[in-house]
Design a protein around this motif. Sequence first.
Motif, PDB file in Angstrom:
ATOM      1  N   GLN A  67       0.791  -1.237   0.000  1.00  0.00           N
ATOM      2  CA  GLN A  67       0.000   0.000   0.000  1.00  0.00           C
ATOM      3  C   GLN A  67       0.821   1.284   0.000  1.00  0.00           C
ATOM      4  N   ALA A  68       2.154   1.190   0.189  1.00  0.00           N
ATOM      5  CA  ALA A  68       2.916   2.427   0.398  1.00  0.00           C
ATOM      6  C   ALA A  68       4.295   2.358  -0.265  1.00  0.00           C
ATOM      7  N   PRO A  69       4.784   3.484  -0.781  1.00  0.00           N
ATOM      8  CA  PRO A  69       6.120   3.485  -1.391  1.00  0.00           C
ATOM      9  C   PRO A  69       7.235   3.326  -0.360  1.00  0.00           C
ATOM     10  N   VAL A  70       6.938   3.713   0.891  1.00  0.00           N
ATOM     11  CA  VAL A  70       7.938   3.575   1.964  1.00  0.00           C
ATOM     12  C   VAL A  70       7.387   2.609   3.009  1.00  0.00           C
ATOM     13  N   VAL A  71       8.167   1.577   3.316  1.00  0.00           N
ATOM     14  CA  VAL A  71       7.734   0.538   4.259  1.00  0.00           C
ATOM     15  C   VAL A  71       8.755   0.467   5.394  1.00  0.00           C
ATOM     16  N   ILE A  72       8.301   0.798   6.592  1.00  0.00           N
ATOM     17  CA  ILE A  72       9.203   0.802   7.748  1.00  0.00           C
ATOM     18  C   ILE A  72       9.071  -0.518   8.493  1.00  0.00           C
ATOM     19  N   LEU A  73      10.219  -1.159   8.740  1.00  0.00           N
ATOM     20  CA  LEU A  73      10.226  -2.421   9.493  1.00  0.00           C
ATOM     21  C   LEU A  73      10.364  -2.090  10.968  1.00  0.00           C
ATOM     22  N   SER A  74       9.347  -2.421  11.747  1.00  0.00           N
ATOM     23  CA  SER A  74       9.386  -2.108  13.171  1.00  0.00           C
ATOM     24  C   SER A  74       9.141  -3.372  13.987  1.00  0.00           C
ATOM     25  N   VAL A  75       9.972  -4.357  13.734  1.00  0.00           N
ATOM     26  CA  VAL A  75       9.890  -5.614  14.497  1.00  0.00           C
ATOM     27  C   VAL A  75      11.231  -5.830  15.185  1.00  0.00           C
ATOM     28  N   PRO A  76      11.262  -6.594  16.280  1.00  0.00           N
ATOM     29  CA  PRO A  76      12.531  -6.847  16.959  1.00  0.00           C
ATOM     30  C   PRO A  76      13.552  -7.470  15.999  1.00  0.00           C
ATOM     31  N   PHE A  77      14.835  -7.165  16.229  1.00  0.00           N
ATOM     32  CA  PHE A  77      15.900  -7.626  15.335  1.00  0.00           C
ATOM     33  C   PHE A  77      15.788  -9.107  15.001  1.00  0.00           C
ATOM     34  N   HIS A  79      13.426 -10.988  14.603  1.00  0.00           N
ATOM     35  CA  HIS A  79      12.339 -11.361  13.693  1.00  0.00           C
ATOM     36  C   HIS A  79      12.426 -10.604  12.362  1.00  0.00           C
ATOM     37  N   THR A  80      13.550  -9.924  12.164  1.00  0.00           N
ATOM     38  CA  THR A  80      13.706  -9.132  10.936  1.00  0.00           C
ATOM     39  C   THR A  80      13.747 -10.017   9.694  1.00  0.00           C
ATOM     40  N   ALA A  81      14.592 -11.033   9.721  1.00  0.00           N
ATOM     41  CA  ALA A  81      14.768 -11.855   8.513  1.00  0.00           C
ATOM     42  C   ALA A  81      13.456 -12.526   8.128  1.00  0.00           C
ATOM     43  N   SER A  82      12.754 -13.107   9.112  1.00  0.00           N
ATOM     44  CA  SER A  82      11.501 -13.805   8.768  1.00  0.00           C
ATOM     45  C   SER A  82      10.462 -12.814   8.251  1.00  0.00           C
ATOM     46  N   THR A  83      10.467 -11.590   8.817  1.00  0.00           N
ATOM     47  CA  THR A  83       9.483 -10.594   8.367  1.00  0.00           C
ATOM     48  C   THR A  83       9.775 -10.178   6.926  1.00  0.00           C
ATOM     49  N   VAL A  84      11.052  -9.915   6.615  1.00  0.00           N
ATOM     50  CA  VAL A  84      11.384  -9.500   5.238  1.00  0.00           C
ATOM     51  C   VAL A  84      11.066 -10.631   4.257  1.00  0.00           C
ATOM     52  N   LYS A  85      11.410 -11.866   4.644  1.00  0.00           N
ATOM     53  CA  LYS A  85      11.098 -12.996   3.745  1.00  0.00           C
ATOM     54  C   LYS A  85       9.585 -13.105   3.520  1.00  0.00           C
ATOM     55  N   GLY A  86       8.814 -12.782   4.561  1.00  0.00           N
ATOM     56  CA  GLY A  86       7.350 -12.892   4.472  1.00  0.00           C
ATOM     57  C   GLY A  86       6.705 -11.844   3.580  1.00  0.00           C
ATOM     58  N   ILE A  87       7.401 -10.724   3.366  1.00  0.00           N
ATOM     59  CA  ILE A  87       6.787  -9.655   2.548  1.00  0.00           C
ATOM     60  C   ILE A  87       7.481  -9.502   1.198  1.00  0.00           C
ATOM     61  N   ARG A  88       8.524 -10.307   0.972  1.00  0.00           N
ATOM     62  CA  ARG A  88       9.359 -10.145  -0.225  1.00  0.00           C
ATOM     63  C   ARG A  88       8.528 -10.106  -1.511  1.00  0.00           C
ATOM     64  N   ASP A  89       7.573 -11.010  -1.602  1.00  0.00           N
ATOM     65  CA  ASP A  89       6.773 -11.093  -2.835  1.00  0.00           C
ATOM     66  C   ASP A  89       5.807  -9.924  -2.975  1.00  0.00           C
ATOM     67  N   ALA A  90       5.550  -9.219  -1.888  1.00  0.00           N
ATOM     68  CA  ALA A  90       4.611  -8.086  -1.948  1.00  0.00           C
ATOM     69  C   ALA A  90       5.329  -6.793  -2.322  1.00  0.00           C
ATOM     70  N   LEU A  91       6.667  -6.818  -2.307  1.00  0.00           N
ATOM     71  CA  LEU A  91       7.435  -5.608  -2.618  1.00  0.00           C
ATOM     72  C   LEU A  91       7.493  -5.372  -4.126  1.00  0.00           C
ATOM     73  N   ALA A  92       7.430  -4.095  -4.518  1.00  0.00           N
ATOM     74  CA  ALA A  92       7.470  -3.745  -5.940  1.00  0.00           C
ATOM     75  C   ALA A  92       8.712  -2.892  -6.216  1.00  0.00           C
ATOM     76  N   PRO A  93       9.204  -2.915  -7.464  1.00  0.00           N
ATOM     77  CA  PRO A  93      10.380  -2.105  -7.810  1.00  0.00           C
ATOM     78  C   PRO A  93      10.181  -0.642  -7.417  1.00  0.00           C
ATOM     79  N   GLY A  94      11.219  -0.036  -6.856  1.00  0.00           N
ATOM     80  CA  GLY A  94      11.166   1.388  -6.511  1.00  0.00           C
ATOM     81  C   GLY A  94      10.714   1.656  -5.092  1.00  0.00           C
TER      82      GLY A  94
END
Length: 225
Positions: A67-77, A79-94
């Motif tokens: 939903q947003a061009p800027v996505v802030i990760l605000s999870v404990p360190f 859980h960072t890797a699992s969170t990024v892996k979980g949203i990887r497919d939802a990310l768009a170029p730019g």
Amino acid sequence: MNDEAIAILGGTGDQGLGLALRFAKAGRPVVIGSRKEARAIAAADEVRKAVEGADVVGLENAEATAQAPVVILSVPFEHTASTVKGIRDALAPGQILVSMGVPLATAIGDGPVRTVGVWQGSCAELVASLAPNDVATVSAFQNVAAHRLQDLPHPVECDVLVSGPKEPRQRVMALCELVPGLRAIDGGPLANARIVEEITALLIGLNARYKVPEGLGWRLTGLPD
Ligand SMILES: NC(=O)c1ccc[n+]([C@@H]2O[C@H](COP(=O)([O-])OP(=O)(O)OC[C@H]3O[C@@H](n4cnc5c(N)ncnc54)[C@H](OP(=O)(O)O)[C@@H]3O)[C@@H](O)[C@H]2O)c1
């Protein structure tokens, strides 16, 4: 996707909610992400109660990411890797991923006044290593205290070192300026995040020694206007 929107994954927690309140107060659309949609909706309700007219919604993390061009990760360190892996497919170029995590030693059951080593160099570089190549990672907000962010009537009074590729870095620096009292400092390349993240552990120790549970802020002096 609304160009003005800011998504905050883990925006149900102390730091993410603080940023959500501040960005909503500045009039920006905010999308709160959570592993559970119901928690995101509850956090969005909380923001709406505190900020009249707030444009805020709560969604599951991957949906919030889209939903947003800027996505802030605000999870404990840790859980960072699992969170990024979980949203990887939802990310768009730019899109821009903002890393705010600090590899505090609490991740391994030790105290918050120390950090643990990260193979990639920092939490932010870990995020960059997992993000798609056409998504920029920027590091920011690690040295800002959640309590100060949530204390809406007062300015935050803290410098924010922002590191990452130049254009996205400048876009995140502009976001800092939406929060009264925050001043963005150009922190150069992403590798400098390893220094900025360490400062948070130092600040946590200072908070304890000087008995400032609300959290200290810090300022650089001598910068040209
Ligand atoms: N607190 C501060 O003063 C402060 C200051 C500077 C930087 N930071 C950084 O900001 C980030 C957030 O800090 P915080 O204090 O807000 O953390 P927190 O309240 O402990 O957690 C934030 C959110 O992370 C999500 N989360 C918890 N366990 C998870 C898991 N196993 N997998 C995925 N997500 C999980 C939860 O959201 P859901 O359950 O809704 O998914 C939670 O609300 C951290 O990286 C921290 O280092 C914090």
